[in-house]
Design a protein around this motif. Sequence first.
Motif, short mmCIF file in Angstrom:
data_model
loop_
_atom_site.label_atom_id
_atom_site.label_comp_id
_atom_site.label_asym_id
_atom_site.label_seq_id
_atom_site.Cartn_x
_atom_site.Cartn_y
_atom_site.Cartn_z
N GLY A 30 0.86 63.03 -4.70
CA GLY A 30 1.20 64.35 -4.81
C GLY A 30 1.42 64.92 -3.25
O GLY A 30 2.34 65.58 -3.20
N LEU A 31 0.51 64.58 -2.42
CA LEU A 31 0.84 65.15 -1.13
C LEU A 31 2.08 64.47 -0.70
O LEU A 31 2.56 65.54 0.41
CB LEU A 31 -0.55 64.68 -0.26
CG LEU A 31 -1.64 65.62 -0.02
CD1 LEU A 31 -2.47 65.23 0.97
CD2 LEU A 31 -1.09 67.12 0.36
N ALA A 32 2.43 63.42 -0.71
CA ALA A 32 3.58 62.83 -0.10
C ALA A 32 4.88 63.54 -0.75
O ALA A 32 5.74 64.01 -0.04
CB ALA A 32 3.82 61.47 -0.88
N GLU A 48 10.28 75.85 13.20
CA GLU A 48 9.21 75.20 13.83
C GLU A 48 8.00 75.40 12.96
O GLU A 48 7.15 74.41 13.02
CB GLU A 48 9.12 75.32 15.43
CG GLU A 48 9.99 74.73 16.18
CD GLU A 48 10.03 73.30 16.14
OE1 GLU A 48 9.22 72.82 16.40
OE2 GLU A 48 11.29 72.71 16.25
N PHE A 49 7.84 76.48 12.49
CA PHE A 49 6.69 76.83 11.53
C PHE A 49 6.33 75.86 10.40
O PHE A 49 5.49 74.96 10.35
CB PHE A 49 6.79 78.24 11.07
CG PHE A 49 5.71 78.54 9.91
CD1 PHE A 49 4.46 78.69 10.11
CD2 PHE A 49 6.27 78.36 8.50
CE1 PHE A 49 3.70 79.12 8.97
CE2 PHE A 49 5.22 78.72 7.48
CZ PHE A 49 4.19 79.01 7.94
N TRP A 50 7.64 75.54 9.71
CA TRP A 50 7.41 74.16 8.68
C TRP A 50 7.19 73.06 9.19
O TRP A 50 6.66 72.38 8.48
CB TRP A 50 8.85 74.60 8.00
CG TRP A 50 8.91 75.75 7.01
CD1 TRP A 50 9.56 76.83 7.12
CD2 TRP A 50 8.13 75.91 5.75
NE1 TRP A 50 9.33 77.89 5.88
CE2 TRP A 50 8.57 77.26 5.09
CE3 TRP A 50 7.38 74.98 5.12
CZ2 TRP A 50 7.87 77.49 3.97
CZ3 TRP A 50 6.66 75.57 4.09
CH2 TRP A 50 7.19 76.69 3.47
N LYS A 51 7.70 72.63 10.52
CA LYS A 51 7.19 71.50 10.98
C LYS A 51 5.87 71.43 11.04
O LYS A 51 5.08 70.40 10.92
CB LYS A 51 7.83 71.24 12.35
CG LYS A 51 7.73 69.94 12.81
CD LYS A 51 8.21 69.78 14.41
CE LYS A 51 7.82 68.59 15.11
NZ LYS A 51 8.67 68.60 16.52
N LYS A 52 5.07 72.31 11.74
CA LYS A 52 3.78 72.33 11.84
C LYS A 52 3.03 72.32 10.72
O LYS A 52 2.12 71.70 10.39
CB LYS A 52 3.26 73.58 12.75
CG LYS A 52 4.02 73.59 13.81
CD LYS A 52 3.51 74.73 14.82
CE LYS A 52 4.12 74.70 16.25
NZ LYS A 52 3.68 76.03 17.21
N VAL A 53 3.53 73.07 9.32
CA VAL A 53 2.83 72.92 8.02
C VAL A 53 2.89 71.51 7.56
O VAL A 53 1.91 71.08 7.32
CB VAL A 53 3.52 74.12 7.21
CG1 VAL A 53 3.05 73.81 5.87
CG2 VAL A 53 3.45 75.34 7.66
N ALA A 54 4.12 70.87 7.68
CA ALA A 54 4.35 69.65 7.36
C ALA A 54 3.29 68.69 7.98
O ALA A 54 2.89 67.75 7.37
CB ALA A 54 5.84 68.98 7.24
N LYS A 55 3.23 68.85 9.47
CA LYS A 55 2.28 67.78 9.88
C LYS A 55 0.83 67.92 9.86
O LYS A 55 0.10 66.92 9.63
CB LYS A 55 2.66 67.98 11.59
CG LYS A 55 3.93 67.59 12.16
CD LYS A 55 4.23 67.90 13.58
CE LYS A 55 3.24 66.85 14.46
NZ LYS A 55 3.47 67.03 15.88
N MET A 58 0.41 66.27 6.54
CA MET A 58 0.56 64.82 6.87
C MET A 58 -0.55 64.16 7.45
O MET A 58 -0.99 62.97 7.15
CB MET A 58 1.82 64.53 7.69
CG MET A 58 2.22 63.21 7.71
SD MET A 58 3.89 63.35 8.65
CE MET A 58 4.91 64.29 7.86
N LYS A 59 -1.22 64.82 8.15
CA LYS A 59 -2.58 64.33 8.78
C LYS A 59 -3.63 63.90 7.54
O LYS A 59 -4.36 63.15 7.58
CB LYS A 59 -3.18 65.24 9.51
CG LYS A 59 -4.50 64.80 10.54
CD LYS A 59 -5.32 65.94 11.01
CE LYS A 59 -4.35 66.79 12.07
NZ LYS A 59 -5.07 67.87 12.82
N LEU A 60 -3.78 64.97 6.43
CA LEU A 60 -4.67 64.71 5.52
C LEU A 60 -4.29 63.51 4.73
O LEU A 60 -4.99 62.86 4.15
CB LEU A 60 -4.77 66.19 4.83
CG LEU A 60 -5.41 67.32 5.47
CD1 LEU A 60 -5.79 68.37 4.41
CD2 LEU A 60 -6.49 66.84 6.27
N PHE A 61 -2.88 63.75 4.68
CA PHE A 61 -2.09 62.48 3.66
C PHE A 61 -2.81 60.92 4.05
O PHE A 61 -2.98 60.23 3.47
CB PHE A 61 -0.76 62.57 3.73
CG PHE A 61 0.07 61.29 3.14
CD1 PHE A 61 0.11 61.34 1.97
CD2 PHE A 61 0.43 60.30 3.89
CE1 PHE A 61 0.79 60.26 1.21
CE2 PHE A 61 1.13 59.33 3.51
CZ PHE A 61 1.32 59.13 1.98
#
Length: 493
Positions: A30-32, A48-55, A58-61
Motif C-alpha cells: 500500500g505505501l508503495a 518541492e512540497f510533494w517531494k518532501k511528502v513522498a520522501k 518513503m522513509k517509513l516504507f
Amino acid sequence: MVETALVNWSRLQFALTAGYHWLFVPLTLGLAVIMATMETIYVKTGDEFWKKVAKFWMKLFAINFAVGIATGIILEFEFGTNWSNYSWFVGDIFGAPLAIEGIFAFFMEATFFAVMFFGWEKVSKRFHLAATWFTAIGAAISAVWILIANAWMQHPVGMEFNPDTVRHEMVDFWALVLNPVAISKFFHSVFSGWMTGAVFVIGVSSWYLLKGRQKRFALASIRVAAIVGIIGTFAVMLSGDSSGVHAAKYQPMKLAAAEGLKDGGTCAPFSIVPGVEIPAMLSILATHDIDGYVPGINNILDGYTTPDGVYHISADEKIERGRSAIEAFAKYRELKDSDPEAAAVARKTLDENIDYFGYGYIGSKQELVPPVPLVYWAFRVMVGVGGLLLLIMVAVLWFEYKNRLAGMRWLLWAALLSVPLVYLAGQAGWIVAEVGRQPWVIDGLLPVSAAVSSVSVAAVKTTFWLFVAIFTLFLAIEVRIMIKAVKQGPDIE
C-alpha cells in the motif's frame, strides 16, 4: 500415524511466521502505491512540497520493507525444515513460482528500491519516479508468484502424480499461473494492501492534526491516501465476490464453515451473526443465482445431489477410495519390476482413485471439518472491520474536501485507532483462507498429517518460542523506529 502434537506445533509455528510476515507485506504494497502517487504529483507540478511528502513516507516504507524481508526468508525455510514431506511430494510444482519470485521479482524490487531510496540527487526526476513505480510494481509482482503458489494449495491444477518418483509433477505451467483462484487471491491481497497503506497514512496524518503539527502535510497525505484506500476497498469487495464463487465451486467445506452452514440447499441464507440471516443471500453470493444450491457441512460429509442431478460422493466413500489408492500404489511399487502385469492392474486402480489419494490418510470424516467457530467469526471480523474502515476513509476524504477535518477530533481519533483494526482485518482474512481449508495442506490432495517432517516435537517447540522472541523483537524494533520517525516528522515546517 504422525504424532498429533508434532502436527499441531508445526502448524502453529508456520502460522506464527506467516502471521508476523503479513504484518509487513500489506503495508509495503500500500505505501508503495501511495508514495509513488505523491512523487508523481511532485514531478507533474514541480512543487518541492510533494517531494518532501513522498520522501517522508518513503522513509517509513523502507523501515517496513527491511523488517518484512527477514520474516519472509524464514517462512520459506520452514517448508524444508517442518514440512519436508510436502516439499518432496509437490516441490516440482510449488517451488517453481517461489523460485521465479526470488530470482526475478524480488531482485527487481530490491534493485529499484536502491535507486529510489538513495538516488534522489543522483538521477533525473523522471528516472527516479520510474524507479519508485517499479519498486511498487516489483512488490506486486513478488506477491503474484507467492499467491500463485498459495492458490495452487487451495485449488491444485496443472500436475500429474508420478508413482515412480512418488511426486506430483507439473504438466501445465500456464494452468498454474492462470488458476482462477490465484487471480482472485492476487487482487484481493494486493488491494487489501492498498487499504492497509491508506489507513496507516491517514492514521499517522490524523495524529499530526491532533497534535496541531504539519497541517498542510497531513491534509495532503490524507487526501491521496483516502482516494487510494477507497479505490482499494471497492476492488477488495469485487475480488472478494469472485473468491466466494471460487470457494463455493472448489472448496465448499470452507464456505460452509465460514457460514456455519450445517445443512445447505437452494436459496441458502447468509448469516450476519447467529440467529440473524438474510434470506437467499448466500446463494446469490456463492452462485450469483438466487436459486443456487449451496451444500452445508452435513451435505458434504454425507454426500449430496445438486438440483441438476450431479452426485457428490460422501466423505466415507472418498476415504475408502483414498485407501484403495494408497494400497494400489504400494502394490505397484512392490510389483513393478517382478510382476509387470499385476503392477499394471494396481496402476489402473491407482489412476482410477488418484483424486482421492489424500483422503486415505484421513481417520474419520469429522477430521474434514475445519474449526467452524474460528472461521465463522474471522470472516465476520474481516468483512465488518473492512466496512467500518471504508466509512472512515470516505468520511475523512469528505471533510478534508470541505476543509473541516482538522477540527473534527472525534473523526481524527477514529482514523488513528483504525490502524490496528486494518491489521486485524488482514489477519482475519488469512485465518479464513488457511484455517478454512484444514485439514489440508493442499486441498483434497495432501493432509497436514502426511506433510510434516520427521522431527521431534521438542525441536519444533524450541524453535517456535525462539521465533516468538525474534519476531516480537523485530516488530518492537520496527514500531520504535517508526514512532521515532513519525515524531520527528517530515522536513517541511
